[in-house]
Design an enzyme around this catalytic site. Structure first.
Site, PDB file in Angstrom:
ATOM      1  N   GLU A  41      32.050 -18.221  -1.207  1.00  0.00           N
ATOM      2  CA  GLU A  41      31.889 -19.070  -2.392  1.00  0.00           C
ATOM      3  C   GLU A  41      32.780 -18.556  -3.519  1.00  0.00           C
ATOM      4  OE1 GLU A  41      28.184 -20.815  -5.081  1.00  0.00           O
ATOM      5  OE2 GLU A  41      28.003 -18.824  -4.190  1.00  0.00           O
ATOM      6  N   LYS A 112      28.122 -28.606  -3.580  1.00  0.00           N
ATOM      7  CA  LYS A 112      26.852 -27.882  -3.571  1.00  0.00           C
ATOM      8  C   LYS A 112      25.726 -28.720  -4.183  1.00  0.00           C
ATOM      9  CE  LYS A 112      25.016 -23.340  -4.986  1.00  0.00           C
ATOM     10  NZ  LYS A 112      25.356 -22.138  -5.786  1.00  0.00           N
ATOM     11  N   CYS A 153      25.493 -20.996  -0.685  1.00  0.00           N
ATOM     12  CA  CYS A 153      24.724 -19.999  -1.420  1.00  0.00           C
ATOM     13  C   CYS A 153      23.254 -20.381  -1.647  1.00  0.00           C
ATOM     14  CB  CYS A 153      25.418 -19.688  -2.746  1.00  0.00           C
ATOM     15  SG  CYS A 153      24.919 -18.077  -3.453  1.00  0.00           S
TER      16      CYS A 153
END
Length: 267
Positions: A41, A112, A153
């Site tokens: 990331e 995301k 994440c």
């Protein structure tokens, strides 16, 4: 199928980050000949402040980082999962994964979904939504005949996303991350193994490592590949480095036959 994970210590020097990423991709492809290479990331820029984060952003497909890593994937003949970087789209900014196939064309983009707005046990606050917009789409792509699912994440804490990826046919799930030290030491491996076991997929969790933001924030690292039974089959050492795993795709089918949880959902 072979997958290589690239663990970095990206900072606020974008040019250096990109040079480091390209060098590490080249080295691991030469050494291990993987089918899929995954960066972490925010591999291109991991800095502080809304203006700095937005300033690091690029439009797709016109941005120089997009073009550089598309060309790299084509040159090396590998599928390159570009962890995440800041995508500028009009007045919005997203934490976005772009995946390039061996021909250098974009085969997936994932924004995301779950944004990290947390006060950590160590007393440091993170407010990703102050700078980043929320994605909406559940995304998969193909490496050969194998379906790969995308997450980033903080997504790892929301098992419903991973069930959705499994329902879309994912056999492998990839999670680039910049997981914090304070949460990572207790939760990173546990959550990665849980997501692999629940979905009966190979799960590649690929992290940033070490200090950033002038030492105010630390990332846990410990990038790893987990098999569908929850066993770790590859892991990076501490610090910057790579690891490569050979995925036994027949094992996915065997695990799903032995414990057919996908057929047993009630809710």
């Amino acid at each position: 199928m072979k997958i290589s994970v690239v663990q970095m210590n990206s900072g606020s020097d974008k040019a250096k980050n990109l040079d480091d990423a390209e060098r590490m991709v080249r080295d691991v492809v030469e050494a291990d000949k993987p089918d899929l290479v995954v960066l972490p990331e925010y591999f291109a820029f991991l800095g502080e402040g809304r203006d700095a984060v937005h300033g690091s952003g690029e439009s797709f497909p016109d941005g120089p980082t997009y073009k550089r890593f598309a060309a790299l994937a084509k040159e090396l003949g590998v599928t390159l999962h570009c962890g995440s970087m800041v995508e500028k789209a009009g007045n919005n900014h997203y934490n976005a994964t772009v995946v390039f196939g061996p021909e250098g064309t974009e085969i997936a983009k994932y924004r995301k979904i779950h944004l990290f707005d947390v006060d950590t046990p160590g007393g440091v606050s993170y407010r990703e939504s102050d700078t980043i917009g929320r994605g909406e789409d559940v995304v998969t792509y193909k490496v050969g005949d194998t379906t790969v699912g995308c997450a980033i994440c903080y997504d790892i804490r929301f098992p419903e996303l991973f069930r959705a990826l499994r329902d879309k046919g994912a056999d492998v799930i990839v999670l680039p991350a910049a997981f914090t030290l304070m949460t990572g030491k207790d939760h990173w491996e546990v959550l990665a193994r849980a997501r692999a076991i629940e979905t009966q997929t190979y799960f590649a969790a690929v992290g940033q490592a070490g200090a950033h933001a002038d030492g105010k924030k630390w990332c846990w690292g410990h990038s790893m590949v987990i098999d569908p039974w929850g066993h770790m089959v590859a892991q990076c050492s501490d610090g910057v480095g790579t690891a490569t795993a050979r995925l036994d795709l027949d094992r996915i089918g065997a695990v799903r036959r032995d414990v057919p949880v996908a057929r047993h959902h009630v809710l």
